[in-house]
Scaffold this active site. Structure first.
Site, PDB file in Angstrom:
ATOM      1  N   SER A  65       0.856  -1.190   0.000  1.00 27.00           N
ATOM      2  CA  SER A  65       0.000   0.000   0.000  1.00 27.00           C
ATOM      3  C   SER A  65       0.890   1.237   0.000  1.00 27.00           C
ATOM      4  CB  SER A  65      -0.909  -0.004   1.230  1.00 27.00           C
ATOM      5  OG  SER A  65      -1.822  -1.071   1.172  1.00 27.00           O
ATOM      6  N   HIS A  66       0.776   2.047  -1.053  1.00 30.04           N
ATOM      7  CA  HIS A  66       1.669   3.185  -1.249  1.00 30.04           C
ATOM      8  C   HIS A  66       1.037   4.437  -0.645  1.00 30.04           C
ATOM      9  CE1 HIS A  66       4.583   5.318  -4.253  1.00 30.04           C
ATOM     10  NE2 HIS A  66       4.949   5.436  -2.999  1.00 30.04           N
ATOM     11  N   GLN A  67       1.429   4.774   0.595  1.00 32.48           N
ATOM     12  CA  GLN A  67       0.841   5.910   1.297  1.00 32.48           C
ATOM     13  C   GLN A  67       1.730   7.143   1.282  1.00 32.48           C
ATOM     14  OE1 GLN A  67      -1.057   4.504   5.167  1.00 32.48           O
ATOM     15  NE2 GLN A  67       0.455   2.901   4.799  1.00 32.48           N
TER      16      GLN A  67
END
Length: 739
Positions: A65-67
């Site tokens: 998950s690219h936050q």
């Protein structure tokens, strides 16, 4: 010069030694450890999950998950060096990331190049590893959802395992990809890396507990589970509040009511500590203390005060009547109940108070507790607002709620801190909310939906909460909504349709969406709110035993007529029911399922839930995972040996008379065992009309009620649900069957 060189050599030696230890601990290369070390020290990263993630057998796809801009650096430092990282364009060009890009193989993201060519499938079939970075969004748009579809397809073709990775806390960093107004910035938040066990897409489909052909949804659900796994459920409710206060600001306004005004996190926790000192004198640790208060700031302070002092809040349903309240007091062995004189007087609860005292409980008035606080105590509480009065244990009971008693004597449902926090985080992993939102809660806190969704969820996620004391003020609530300007509202179909009848077009125009549960949402209600206010009604499903949310529709996954899809972390199975071909009886398992029951025959004794919970609901599940409620197992009539859903009868009546309310009940019948009676507010309802409509709709003749009872208003429970016990009693009386 010599001293400076010696210092630098010393630092280098210590750094190398620490990197060596880290290399052994996590199984990474020395160079990876050197570059990972500053992140671990600065952000105090909990990274135990990466040991197993690294050991996953190839072929494997790490779905990250690219936050923020930090995830690629972390994963390049921690994943095996032969992993091929598919980076977004910014990460692929970034100068500061250059040392980390040298740790592994990277290519720049290009949708056409990556997900159309067969290169990645060949890489995986050669026992390769991929790290794919997907935008972190709870409700992804069409473009983002295509990535899930592409990853699932590649995993299927290569028979690769999938390992979702979620780094909790990075969305609040200064270099987060989320706008600051939705995620307040913090320089040094503590980070936790969650990585789930490797599973193939086929295994993900199999574990779902029902037949489903949509591999994209299977992957989407698994990634959402990683988000939940990144939450430390052992922090419990009190420390979860402290974490929220630190993240969003102790001075941030968080709750408001029509009388007490606005309170910040600091003010709420200070007031809770003051009340908690009084509760310590009223009850022993772990003892249930009754709470009989409306939706006001005071009920929040009382709840948190009990939690801080390690007492259990037993939520009294004062609308259930004296007999049910007395039964609840005895079932949970409640000795003390906190209430308000002003509330008892306004709500005319003198008979309930008398029943409580007759059942052996003593009432403590909130006004007296407030007046007994000295200035010195206020200052002391203000200085220690972030400290609980007693040690917190998230596995212990936090709240006791009572079932409606519609199928017998009310049972006490015992929920732990973990149950409630898990359900809050499950909901947050499905529905997009942020500090920009304001939630308007009219549902009473003695109802699980009003307690967890309408109270604890906003407190733990930074959403501003406006509490209104009664959902029955149909004419006043629209006016309040126009002034408060909420973006989210909770309700039931009964309440929502009533508000729509009295509201003006602009009253609810600020709403983004409305979450509805407890009873089916009629198409008429949905259409009215969509057309008049531009607000979508998101229908969900829950039960008190699940704290309560089980499934919900979302912007990404929504289907009218269903209650949505299962929340992450929950498992379900369907058991066959005689006479029901399409569906089965729903059983659930997950972190939000209750600790157990207390019952009238064993008062005060927790009967623990072991394994799966039988919901008593009969449901069907389609290939996409959408759940349709057929009805309660006990809300099926057995007519001449055939099972007939009373809920289906109501849907048929609703289609014929859409603007009215209907309740189908079963009464005894000497010839066929049972027969169906329709209790309705439709003044022009006739059995022959319903019979003709049912025939045209293809309904079985057994479904058509032979008797119709017309009423001005259907009886309703305090939670907004139809009171079927009272409706059946009305039918029995009018048909002369009561004797």
């Amino acid at each position: 010069m010599i001293l400076a060189s010696a210092v630098l050599l010393g630092i280098a030696a210590v750094w190398s030694l620490a990197a060596g230890l880290l290399m052994q601990d996590l199984g990474i290369r020395f160079r990876q450890a050197l570059l990972y070390m500053p992140f671990r020290l600065v952000y105090r990263i909990r990274d135990e999950a990466m040991r197993d993630a690294r050991k996953s057998d190839a072929p494997v796809i790490y779905v990250v998950s690219h936050q923020s801009r930090l995830e690629p650096a972390l994963m390049l430092s921690l994943l095996p060096d032969q992993t091929l990282h598919i980076l977004d364009e910014a990460s692929a060009r970034s100068h500061w990331l250059e040392p980390w890009r040298e740790l592994g193989r990277t290519i720049a993201f290009n949708a056409e190049h990556v997900f159309v060519s067969r290169r990645l499938v060949r890489v995986l079939r050669g026992k390769g590893r991929l790290a794919v970075y997907i935008p972190d969004t709870v409700e992804p748009d069409v473009k983002s959802f295509r990535l899930f579809r592409a990853i699932a397809r590649i995993a299927m073709q290569a028979d690769a395992r999938i390992v979702p990775v979620y780094v909790s806390g990075t969305r609040f960093l200064p270099f987060s990809l989320t706008p600051p107004e939705r995620a307040p910035r913090s320089w040094f938040p503590r980070l936790t890396i969650a990585a789930l066990a490797p599973m193939t897409v086929a295994e993900l489909l199999q574990r779902a507990g029902y037949q489903r052909s949509n591999t994209t949804n299977a992957l989407f659900d698994r990634v959402a589970e990683a988000r939940l796994a990144g939450t430390d459920l052992d922090r419990g409710i009190f420390y979860g509040m402290c974490d929220a206060a630190e993240r969003f600001g102790a001075s941030r306004p968080i709750i408001e009511d029509v009388v007490g005004g606005v309170l910040s996190y600091r003010m709420v926790m200070t007031g809770a500590r003051l009340l908690g000192t009084r509760f310590q004198k009223l009850a022993a640790p772990g003892e249930p203390v009754g709470v009989m208060l409306p939706n006001t700031n005071g009920v929040v302070l009382t709840l948190l005060g009990l939690i801080s002092s390690a007492r259990v809040a037993a939520m009294v349903n004062y609308t259930a009547g004296p007999a049910s309240v007395a039964s609840a007091v005895k079932t949970a062995e409640i000795r003390t109940i906190v209430s308000s004189r002003a509330f008892v007087e306004k709500a005319d609860l003198a008979d309930v108070v008398a029943a409580i005292e007759q059942a052996g409980a003593h009432i403590i008035w909130l006004e007296d507790l407030r007046d007994s606080v000295s200035q010195k105590e206020k200052i002391a509480a203000l200085l220690q607002w972030h400290r609980p009065l007693m040690p917190q244990d998230a596995s212990k009971p936090a709240v006791i709620l009572f079932t409606s008693g519609s199928e017998g004597t009310p049972k006490a449902v015992v929920l732990s801190h973990r149950n409630i926090v898990a359900n809050v985080m499950q909901a947050e992993a499905r529905i997009s909310i942020s500090p920009e939102d304001k939630l308007f809660n009219v549902l009473p806190v003695f109802h699980s939906f009003g307690l967890t969704g309408g109270t604890f969820l906003p407190l733990l996620t930074g959403v501003r909460l406006f509490l209104y004391p009664s959902p029955l003020h149909y004419k006043l609530i629209p006016d309040v909504a126009r002034k408060v300007r909420p973006t989210i509202m909770f309700g039931t179909d009964t309440f929502l349709s009533a508000y729509a009848r009295t509201a003006e077009d602009g009253d609810f125009s600020s709403l983004r969406f409305v979450v509805a549960g407890a009873e089916p949402v009629r198409q008429e209600t949905r259409r009215t709110w969509r057309e008049r206010y531009g607000a979508e009604i998101i229908e969900g499903y829950g039960l008190t035993e699940a704290a309560p949310v089980v499934a919900v529709n979302t912007a990404t996954h929504s289907r009218d007529g269903t209650v949505g899809r299962l929340l992450p972390g929950l498992r379900m199975r369907l058991e066959e029911v005689e006479g029901v071909s399409d569906g089965g009886q729903l059983w659930l398992n997950g972190p939000n399922l209750m600790m157990g029951y207390m019952t009238a025959d064993k008062p005060g004794v927790l009967q623990p839930l072991e394994g799966w919970h039988d919901t008593g609901d009969i449901v069907s599940v389609d290939r996409e995972g959408f759940i349709t409620i057929k009805g309660r197992a006990k809300r099926f009539a057995k007519i001449a040996g055939e099972m007939v859903s009373l809920g289906a009868v109501e849907i048929m009546a609703q289609a014929l008379w859409p603007e009215q309310h209907h309740a189908a009940v079963a009464v005894p019948d000497k010839r066929r065992g049972e027969r169906i009676v329709l209790v309705t507010t439709a003044a022009d309802a006739k059995a022959d009309k319903l019979r003709l409509y049912g025939k045209q709709a293809g309904a079985a003749e057994l479904m058509v009620p032979q008797d119709i009872i017309k009423v001005v208003e259907l009886p309703v429970l305090g939670s907004g649900k139809t009171d079927y016990v009272a409706a059946r009693r009305m039918a029995m009386t009018q048909l002369g069957l009561a004797a």
